[in-house]
Design a protein around this motif. Structure first.
Motif, PDB file in Angstrom:
ATOM      1  N   ASN A  27     -13.762  -9.527  26.150  1.00 47.97           N
ATOM      2  CA  ASN A  27     -13.718  -8.866  27.552  1.00 47.97           C
ATOM      3  C   ASN A  27     -13.009  -7.748  27.578  1.00 47.97           C
ATOM      4  N   LEU A  28     -13.206  -6.836  28.474  1.00 47.92           N
ATOM      5  CA  LEU A  28     -12.642  -5.690  28.886  1.00 47.92           C
ATOM      6  C   LEU A  28     -11.616  -6.014  29.870  1.00 47.92           C
ATOM      7  N   ILE A  29     -10.337  -5.705  29.941  1.00 47.72           N
ATOM      8  CA  ILE A  29      -9.206  -5.961  30.766  1.00 47.72           C
ATOM      9  C   ILE A  29      -9.084  -4.461  31.561  1.00 47.72           C
ATOM     10  N   THR A  30      -9.281  -4.566  32.771  1.00 47.26           N
ATOM     11  CA  THR A  30      -9.066  -3.067  33.607  1.00 47.26           C
ATOM     12  C   THR A  30      -7.880  -3.322  34.500  1.00 47.26           C
ATOM     13  N   SER A  31      -6.818  -2.186  34.198  1.00 45.04           N
ATOM     14  CA  SER A  31      -5.593  -2.359  34.806  1.00 45.04           C
ATOM     15  C   SER A  31      -5.942  -2.124  36.506  1.00 45.04           C
ATOM     16  N   GLY A  32      -4.920  -2.738  37.360  1.00 43.34           N
ATOM     17  CA  GLY A  32      -4.981  -2.577  38.777  1.00 43.34           C
ATOM     18  C   GLY A  32      -4.440  -1.105  39.091  1.00 43.34           C
ATOM     19  N   GLU A  47      -9.452   5.526  35.100  1.00 44.86           N
ATOM     20  CA  GLU A  47      -9.716   4.362  34.238  1.00 44.86           C
ATOM     21  C   GLU A  47      -8.652   3.869  33.253  1.00 44.86           C
ATOM     22  N   ILE A  48      -8.101   2.652  33.445  1.00 42.51           N
ATOM     23  CA  ILE A  48      -6.977   2.196  32.404  1.00 42.51           C
ATOM     24  C   ILE A  48      -7.382   0.858  32.010  1.00 42.51           C
ATOM     25  N   TYR A  49      -7.809   0.690  30.702  1.00 40.15           N
ATOM     26  CA  TYR A  49      -8.294  -0.494  30.343  1.00 40.15           C
ATOM     27  C   TYR A  49      -7.846  -0.987  28.770  1.00 40.15           C
ATOM     28  N   ARG A  50      -7.880  -2.276  28.356  1.00 37.14           N
ATOM     29  CA  ARG A  50      -7.846  -2.498  27.035  1.00 37.14           C
ATOM     30  C   ARG A  50      -9.047  -3.650  26.600  1.00 37.14           C
ATOM     31  N   LEU A  51      -9.004  -4.001  25.472  1.00 31.54           N
ATOM     32  CA  LEU A  51      -9.672  -5.042  25.013  1.00 31.54           C
ATOM     33  C   LEU A  51      -8.851  -6.300  25.241  1.00 31.54           C
ATOM     34  N   ASN A 101      -8.174  -8.744  23.239  1.00 26.74           N
ATOM     35  CA  ASN A 101      -7.636  -9.317  22.145  1.00 26.74           C
ATOM     36  C   ASN A 101      -6.843  -8.411  21.346  1.00 26.74           C
ATOM     37  N   ARG A 102      -6.804  -7.102  21.898  1.00 21.33           N
ATOM     38  CA  ARG A 102      -5.868  -6.016  21.201  1.00 21.33           C
ATOM     39  C   ARG A 102      -4.584  -5.632  22.354  1.00 21.33           C
ATOM     40  N   PRO A 103      -3.847  -5.148  21.590  1.00 24.06           N
ATOM     41  CA  PRO A 103      -2.818  -4.560  22.423  1.00 24.06           C
ATOM     42  C   PRO A 103      -3.068  -3.021  22.610  1.00 24.06           C
ATOM     43  N   GLY A 104      -2.668  -2.343  23.514  1.00 22.80           N
ATOM     44  CA  GLY A 104      -2.788  -0.885  23.541  1.00 22.80           C
ATOM     45  C   GLY A 104      -3.826  -0.595  24.934  1.00 22.80           C
ATOM     46  N   TRP A 105      -3.243   0.190  25.733  1.00 22.56           N
ATOM     47  CA  TRP A 105      -4.054   0.526  26.794  1.00 22.56           C
ATOM     48  C   TRP A 105      -4.999   1.940  26.602  1.00 22.56           C
ATOM     49  N   ALA A 106      -5.975   2.069  27.055  1.00 20.68           N
ATOM     50  CA  ALA A 106      -6.802   3.234  26.978  1.00 20.68           C
ATOM     51  C   ALA A 106      -6.431   3.965  28.317  1.00 20.68           C
ATOM     52  N   LEU A 107      -6.772   5.282  28.305  1.00 21.84           N
ATOM     53  CA  LEU A 107      -6.685   6.117  29.427  1.00 21.84           C
ATOM     54  C   LEU A 107      -7.912   7.071  29.386  1.00 21.84           C
ATOM     55  N   GLU A 108      -8.915   6.906  30.596  1.00 27.20           N
ATOM     56  CA  GLU A 108      -9.877   7.541  30.776  1.00 27.20           C
ATOM     57  C   GLU A 108     -10.152   8.471  32.159  1.00 27.20           C
ATOM     58  N   VAL A 109     -10.174   9.624  32.170  1.00 29.24           N
ATOM     59  CA  VAL A 109     -10.618  10.327  33.535  1.00 29.24           C
ATOM     60  C   VAL A 109     -11.807  10.824  33.627  1.00 29.24           C
ATOM     61  N   VAL A 110     -12.836  10.426  34.571  1.00 26.75           N
ATOM     62  CA  VAL A 110     -13.872  10.869  34.769  1.00 26.75           C
ATOM     63  C   VAL A 110     -14.165  11.684  35.947  1.00 26.75           C
ATOM     64  N   GLU A 132      -4.632   8.427  21.862  1.00 26.36           N
ATOM     65  CA  GLU A 132      -3.636   7.337  21.771  1.00 26.36           C
ATOM     66  C   GLU A 132      -3.982   6.502  22.720  1.00 26.36           C
ATOM     67  N   LEU A 133      -3.669   4.973  22.253  1.00 19.84           N
ATOM     68  CA  LEU A 133      -3.318   3.931  23.055  1.00 19.84           C
ATOM     69  C   LEU A 133      -2.097   3.961  23.650  1.00 19.84           C
ATOM     70  N   PHE A 134      -1.781   3.211  24.627  1.00 25.25           N
ATOM     71  CA  PHE A 134      -0.333   3.276  25.256  1.00 25.25           C
ATOM     72  C   PHE A 134       0.071   1.764  25.329  1.00 25.25           C
ATOM     73  N   ASP A 135       1.242   1.644  25.240  1.00 26.59           N
ATOM     74  CA  ASP A 135       1.909   0.272  25.428  1.00 26.59           C
ATOM     75  C   ASP A 135       1.915  -0.332  26.458  1.00 26.59           C
ATOM     76  N   SER A 136       1.692   0.358  27.546  1.00 27.30           N
ATOM     77  CA  SER A 136       1.334  -0.573  28.805  1.00 27.30           C
ATOM     78  C   SER A 136       0.441   0.271  29.488  1.00 27.30           C
ATOM     79  N   ASP A 137       0.006  -0.208  30.676  1.00 34.10           N
ATOM     80  CA  ASP A 137      -0.774   0.445  31.816  1.00 34.10           C
ATOM     81  C   ASP A 137       0.054   1.341  32.741  1.00 34.10           C
ATOM     82  N   ASP A 138       1.457   0.928  32.681  1.00 33.46           N
ATOM     83  CA  ASP A 138       2.111   2.051  33.415  1.00 33.46           C
ATOM     84  C   ASP A 138       2.322   3.019  32.585  1.00 33.46           C
ATOM     85  N   ALA A 139       2.539   3.261  31.439  1.00 32.55           N
ATOM     86  CA  ALA A 139       2.733   4.314  30.485  1.00 32.55           C
ATOM     87  C   ALA A 139       1.277   5.190  30.607  1.00 32.55           C
ATOM     88  N   ALA A 140       0.170   4.426  30.511  1.00 30.42           N
ATOM     89  CA  ALA A 140      -0.939   5.191  30.687  1.00 30.42           C
ATOM     90  C   ALA A 140      -1.158   5.972  31.837  1.00 30.42           C
TER      91      ALA A 140
END
Length: 88
Positions: free
Chosen positions: A7-12, A27-31, A33-42, A53-61
Motif C-alpha cells: 500500500n501507498l501511505i500518504t502523509s497528512g 505529495e509526500i508518500y512512502r510504501l 513496507n519500506r522506510p523513507g518518504w518521497a517528495l513530489e510536487v505537481v 533522495e528519500l527523507f527519514d520523515s514526512d516532516d523532513a520532506a
C-alpha cells in the motif's frame, strides 16, 4: 498465493499550496513496507518534480519543499523551456 503490491501511505502533510498566483500539489508518500518518504510536487500543467533522495520523515520532506519554495519561489516548479517533448 501471489504477493500483493504494498500500500501507498500518504502523509497528512500532502496538500495544495498557492503562492504568486500559482498552485502546486505537494505529495509526500512512502510504501508501507519500506522506510523513507518521497517528495513530489505537481504543477498546474501536470509536470512533476520529484526529489531523488528519500527523507527519514514526512516532516523532513515537507521542510525540503518549504526550503525550496523560500529559496526559489514557485518558479522552481513551473514548466521550463529545457523540457523537450518526445514525438509520439
Amino acid at each position: 498465493m501471489a504477493d500483493r503490491d504494498p500500500n501507498l501511505i500518504t502523509s497528512g502533510l500532502s496538500r495544495i499550496v498557492t503562492r504568486e498566483g500559482r498552485s502546486v500539489r505537494v505529495e509526500i508518500y512512502r510504501l508501507e513496507n519500506r522506510p523513507g518518504w518521497a517528495l513530489e510536487v505537481v504543477n498546474d500543467k501536470g509536470t512533476s518534480t520529484v526529489w531523488d533522495e528519500l527523507f527519514d520523515s514526512d516532516d523532513a520532506a515537507e521542510a525540503a519543499f518549504r526550503e525550496t519554495l523560500a529559496e526559489e519561489g514557485m518558479a522552481a516548479f513551473l514548466d521550463s523551456a529545457k523540457v523537450i517533448p518526445f514525438r509520439r
